[in-house]
Design a protein around this motif. Structure first.
Motif, mmCIF file in Angstrom:
data_model
loop_
_atom_site.group_PDB
_atom_site.id
_atom_site.type_symbol
_atom_site.label_atom_id
_atom_site.label_comp_id
_atom_site.label_asym_id
_atom_site.label_seq_id
_atom_site.Cartn_x
_atom_site.Cartn_y
_atom_site.Cartn_z
ATOM 1 N N MET A 1 3.203 4.094 -15.163
ATOM 2 C CA MET A 1 1.876 3.554 -14.928
ATOM 3 C C MET A 1 1.536 3.637 -13.446
ATOM 4 O O MET A 1 2.405 3.570 -12.589
ATOM 5 C CB MET A 1 1.793 2.105 -15.378
ATOM 6 N N ALA A 2 0.267 3.719 -13.175
ATOM 7 C CA ALA A 2 -0.211 3.848 -11.799
ATOM 8 C C ALA A 2 -0.330 2.483 -11.122
ATOM 9 O O ALA A 2 -0.520 1.466 -11.765
ATOM 10 C CB ALA A 2 -1.573 4.528 -11.797
ATOM 11 N N THR A 3 -0.248 2.510 -9.821
ATOM 12 C CA THR A 3 -0.492 1.328 -9.000
ATOM 13 C C THR A 3 -1.979 1.296 -8.664
ATOM 14 O O THR A 3 -2.572 2.320 -8.356
ATOM 15 C CB THR A 3 0.331 1.404 -7.700
ATOM 16 N N VAL A 4 -2.582 0.114 -8.734
ATOM 17 C CA VAL A 4 -3.991 -0.055 -8.403
ATOM 18 C C VAL A 4 -4.067 -0.907 -7.137
ATOM 19 O O VAL A 4 -3.470 -1.981 -7.065
ATOM 20 C CB VAL A 4 -4.762 -0.744 -9.542
ATOM 21 N N THR A 5 -4.782 -0.407 -6.152
ATOM 22 C CA THR A 5 -4.971 -1.130 -4.902
ATOM 23 C C THR A 5 -6.439 -1.496 -4.770
ATOM 24 O O THR A 5 -7.312 -0.647 -4.936
ATOM 25 C CB THR A 5 -4.545 -0.266 -3.702
ATOM 26 N N ALA A 6 -6.706 -2.767 -4.480
ATOM 27 C CA ALA A 6 -8.076 -3.247 -4.334
ATOM 28 C C ALA A 6 -8.240 -3.883 -2.964
ATOM 29 O O ALA A 6 -7.355 -4.587 -2.482
ATOM 30 C CB ALA A 6 -8.400 -4.270 -5.419
ATOM 31 N N LYS A 7 -9.366 -3.630 -2.343
ATOM 32 C CA LYS A 7 -9.725 -4.288 -1.092
ATOM 33 C C LYS A 7 -10.538 -5.523 -1.453
ATOM 34 O O LYS A 7 -11.515 -5.429 -2.203
ATOM 35 C CB LYS A 7 -10.547 -3.369 -0.193
ATOM 36 N N VAL A 8 -10.126 -6.678 -0.938
ATOM 37 C CA VAL A 8 -10.816 -7.919 -1.251
ATOM 38 C C VAL A 8 -11.211 -8.638 0.032
ATOM 39 O O VAL A 8 -10.609 -8.443 1.084
ATOM 40 C CB VAL A 8 -9.950 -8.853 -2.127
ATOM 41 N N LEU A 9 -12.257 -9.455 -0.081
ATOM 42 C CA LEU A 9 -12.702 -10.314 1.015
ATOM 43 C C LEU A 9 -12.456 -11.760 0.623
ATOM 44 O O LEU A 9 -12.748 -12.160 -0.510
ATOM 45 C CB LEU A 9 -14.187 -10.134 1.286
ATOM 46 N N CYS A 10 -11.935 -12.527 1.546
ATOM 47 C CA CYS A 10 -11.807 -13.961 1.333
ATOM 48 C C CYS A 10 -13.209 -14.550 1.482
ATOM 49 O O CYS A 10 -13.797 -14.492 2.553
ATOM 50 C CB CYS A 10 -10.841 -14.562 2.352
ATOM 51 N N ARG A 11 -13.761 -15.063 0.412
ATOM 52 C CA ARG A 11 -15.126 -15.585 0.420
ATOM 53 C C ARG A 11 -15.167 -17.061 0.790
ATOM 54 O O ARG A 11 -16.127 -17.533 1.394
ATOM 55 C CB ARG A 11 -15.783 -15.406 -0.946
ATOM 56 N N GLN A 12 -14.120 -17.801 0.398
ATOM 57 C CA GLN A 12 -14.179 -19.237 0.631
ATOM 58 C C GLN A 12 -12.776 -19.812 0.724
ATOM 59 O O GLN A 12 -11.852 -19.357 0.046
ATOM 60 C CB GLN A 12 -14.929 -19.915 -0.512
#
Length: 76
Positions: free
Chosen positions: A1-12
């Motif tokens: 299976m593939a690795t999924v990388t997501a860019k996230v912002l801390c909103r709160q």
């Protein structure tokens, strides 16, 4: 299976308590600036994550800061 990388912002980040009882509820959303997350967002256009942290772990995250979230298949 593939690795999924997501860019996230801390909103709160909502902190409560003091000393050893200090906690922070930290919320994140996907960061779509400059085409970030373009690959996976075609299929999954929404990402939301929240976690409660205690003590010094609460200091690891700051609002409006970007982070990289990596999902890897578990081998156990």
């Amino acid at each position: 299976m593939a690795t999924v990388t997501a860019k996230v912002l801390c909103r709160q980040k909502v902190e409560t308590g003091e000393g050893d009882a200090r906690q922070a509820l930290v919320s994140f959303e996907a960061d779509y600036q400059d085409g970030r997350n373009k690959e996976w967002s075609i299929y999954t256009p929404h990402l939301a994550l929240s976690m409660t942290l205690k003590g010094a772990a609460a200091d690891l995250f700051e609002p409006h800061q970007a982070y990289t979230l990596t999902f890897e298949p578990s081998t156990d």
